[in-house]
Design a protein around this motif. Sequence first.
Motif, PDB file in Angstrom:
ATOM      1  N   LYS A   6       0.824  -1.217   0.000  1.00 20.67           N
ATOM      2  CA  LYS A   6       0.000   0.000   0.000  1.00 20.67           C
ATOM      3  C   LYS A   6       0.854   1.261   0.000  1.00 20.67           C
ATOM      4  O   LYS A   6       0.427   2.292  -0.497  1.00 20.67           O
ATOM      5  CB  LYS A   6      -0.894   0.025   1.251  1.00 20.67           C
ATOM      6  N   SER A   7       2.027   1.200   0.626  1.00 20.90           N
ATOM      7  CA  SER A   7       2.759   2.460   0.803  1.00 20.90           C
ATOM      8  C   SER A   7       3.638   2.761  -0.407  1.00 20.90           C
ATOM      9  O   SER A   7       4.056   1.850  -1.137  1.00 20.90           O
ATOM     10  CB  SER A   7       3.613   2.412   2.069  1.00 20.90           C
ATOM     11  N   PHE A   8       3.925   4.051  -0.575  1.00 27.00           N
ATOM     12  CA  PHE A   8       4.737   4.500  -1.715  1.00 27.00           C
ATOM     13  C   PHE A   8       6.111   3.846  -1.672  1.00 27.00           C
ATOM     14  O   PHE A   8       6.625   3.372  -2.689  1.00 27.00           O
ATOM     15  CB  PHE A   8       4.862   6.034  -1.661  1.00 27.00           C
ATOM     16  N   ILE A   9       6.691   3.785  -0.471  1.00 27.82           N
ATOM     17  CA  ILE A   9       8.069   3.269  -0.368  1.00 27.82           C
ATOM     18  C   ILE A   9       8.123   1.780  -0.722  1.00 27.82           C
ATOM     19  O   ILE A   9       9.045   1.321  -1.392  1.00 27.82           O
ATOM     20  CB  ILE A   9       8.678   3.596   1.029  1.00 27.82           C
ATOM     21  N   SER A  10       7.096   1.020  -0.320  1.00 28.41           N
ATOM     22  CA  SER A  10       7.086  -0.417  -0.673  1.00 28.41           C
ATOM     23  C   SER A  10       6.855  -0.589  -2.174  1.00 28.41           C
ATOM     24  O   SER A  10       7.443  -1.473  -2.803  1.00 28.41           O
ATOM     25  CB  SER A  10       5.986  -1.156   0.089  1.00 28.41           C
ATOM     26  N   LYS A  11       5.997   0.286  -2.726  1.00 29.63           N
ATOM     27  CA  LYS A  11       5.756   0.198  -4.180  1.00 29.63           C
ATOM     28  C   LYS A  11       7.042   0.517  -4.939  1.00 29.63           C
ATOM     29  O   LYS A  11       7.312  -0.072  -5.984  1.00 29.63           O
ATOM     30  CB  LYS A  11       4.658   1.167  -4.604  1.00 29.63           C
ATOM     31  N   ALA A  12       7.832   1.468  -4.414  1.00 26.92           N
ATOM     32  CA  ALA A  12       9.089   1.808  -5.081  1.00 26.92           C
ATOM     33  C   ALA A  12      10.015   0.590  -5.083  1.00 26.92           C
ATOM     34  O   ALA A  12      10.669   0.295  -6.076  1.00 26.92           O
ATOM     35  CB  ALA A  12       9.761   2.994  -4.393  1.00 26.92           C
ATOM     36  N   VAL A  13      10.051  -0.139  -3.979  1.00 29.41           N
ATOM     37  CA  VAL A  13      10.949  -1.304  -3.883  1.00 29.41           C
ATOM     38  C   VAL A  13      10.479  -2.437  -4.799  1.00 29.41           C
ATOM     39  O   VAL A  13      11.277  -3.090  -5.453  1.00 29.41           O
ATOM     40  CB  VAL A  13      11.060  -1.788  -2.412  1.00 29.41           C
ATOM     41  N   HIS A  14       9.152  -2.664  -4.837  1.00 29.63           N
ATOM     42  CA  HIS A  14       8.647  -3.856  -5.541  1.00 29.63           C
ATOM     43  C   HIS A  14       7.965  -3.566  -6.873  1.00 29.63           C
ATOM     44  O   HIS A  14       7.637  -4.515  -7.603  1.00 29.63           O
ATOM     45  CB  HIS A  14       7.639  -4.593  -4.643  1.00 29.63           C
ATOM     46  N   GLY A  15       7.726  -2.285  -7.193  1.00 36.85           N
ATOM     47  CA  GLY A  15       6.896  -1.932  -8.346  1.00 36.85           C
ATOM     48  C   GLY A  15       7.359  -2.569  -9.653  1.00 36.85           C
ATOM     49  O   GLY A  15       8.549  -2.631  -9.937  1.00 36.85           O
ATOM     50  N   GLY A  16       6.405  -3.040 -10.425  1.00 34.37           N
ATOM     51  CA  GLY A  16       6.695  -3.532 -11.773  1.00 34.37           C
ATOM     52  C   GLY A  16       7.293  -4.915 -11.829  1.00 34.37           C
ATOM     53  O   GLY A  16       7.532  -5.448 -12.906  1.00 34.37           O
ATOM     54  N   GLU A  17       7.542  -5.518 -10.661  1.00 34.02           N
ATOM     55  CA  GLU A  17       8.216  -6.819 -10.716  1.00 34.02           C
ATOM     56  C   GLU A  17       7.220  -7.953 -10.812  1.00 34.02           C
ATOM     57  O   GLU A  17       6.213  -7.977 -10.109  1.00 34.02           O
ATOM     58  CB  GLU A  17       9.092  -6.992  -9.484  1.00 34.02           C
ATOM     59  N   ILE A  18       7.511  -8.841 -11.684  1.00 36.75           N
ATOM     60  CA  ILE A  18       6.644 -10.007 -11.845  1.00 36.75           C
ATOM     61  C   ILE A  18       7.547 -11.212 -11.631  1.00 36.75           C
ATOM     62  O   ILE A  18       8.489 -11.428 -12.390  1.00 36.75           O
ATOM     63  CB  ILE A  18       6.046 -10.077 -13.263  1.00 36.75           C
TER      64      ILE A  18
END
Length: 412
Positions: A6-18
């Motif tokens: 949910k958080s921006f910082i976690s999305k930055a770490v994991h974003g776009g990864e499949i």
Amino acid sequence: MPFSPKSFISKAVHGGEIRRYAPRAKRIRSTPVVGGIDPSIGYIYDDSAHLDDALGGDPNLYVYGRYGNPTVAAFEKAMVELECHDMPERAAECFALATSSGMAAIHLAMAACGVRAGATVAAAQDCYGATYSLVDGLWPQYGVKGVFVDATDLNTVERMLAQDAPTVLIVETISNPLLKIVDIPRLAELCHAYGARLLVDNTFATPMLFRPLVHGVDVVIHSATKYIGGHGDVLGGVVVARNDLRSAFWEYLKKTGGNLGPHEAWLLHRGIKTLPLRMERQCRNACVVAEQLSRHPALAQVRYPGLPEHPQHELAGRLFGYAGYGAVVACELKDAGQEDVFRFLEALQMVQPATTVGDVYSLVLYPSHSSHRALSPAQRAAVGIADGLVRLAVGAEDPEDICADIYAALGS
Ligand SMILES: Cc1ncc(COP(=O)(O)O)c(C=O)c1O
């Protein structure tokens, strides 16, 4: 239900990864934690019907590097997740396309939004030098009229929109190098009332401070070369917009070929993972540096949106949710001409004179001499770029060291 951060910082770490786990029975290899680089230009398919699907535009299938690439797509997906952080339910309605540089992204956005012979393109008068030259010099060669406007003055913007009916208006969230802040939600309303699209160059704010799409902006642009990459070792750009614009953008990019390569995309995607950490640190450093330099007797003026005396300080706080005020500080050396500025630049030891921003290194640039060199002295004066103005991109070092180096170079 798959877990999504949910958080921006976690999305930055994991974003776009499949992560692709092989089915248990077929476990012939391990799944790497870090996504790989897929360098292939061409793709092969099981049969012609499958290839036909790929050629028909199935977004999950790839046919040729200029049409799309999985490593680039992973970076683009991460950018959508960050720019749509406040409206995750609408992320599926948005797309990103990565380009070979920030300027390629700006040109793509203008062209794909309909700038062509007979049209008018409008830009904030104190925009980045190459954007200024594109609007003032290059587009007019193709029959496009370029106009500039003080985007901090909404009445002037409205008059320009009514008079010139531009196809697009481009503004920077934090302008380069004068660090002006514009009221983007109001500009979006005004542009739409007059049938123009609002393009926002969000390079200096990054999605960490401001996410223009939620405020009605049509296209968000980044020079990913800067804070997205973060380490000064990769050139790239990206546009993010709603899906109704996707096919115009994709067709234009496919035909003009300003795509980002997979190796660069991988580096930029890696950069995103530390974007919140770097931005938080660098914005905090910039506050300290601006505060300290604002008391220095050799400086006529220190501009930083986080200083209470900055003309748009209150607006910056409101737009950026007090997450920070950016990591760039502009200073004007008192009674200084080019020779005095050169002496200052050469005296710096740790802060490097380099024509970029957004790295972990502290960097200083002399706009009259580099980013705004193509403007005539009269144009620079009209925009407000004085001969003594220097732009300090504050890095991730200890702010005491940054200040000590600058103080020594100023001779005190
Ligand atoms: C605000 C801004 N936009 C766009 C650009 C162009 O980016 P690039 O050098 O990646 O083409 C720059 C480059 O400095 C910039 O500062």
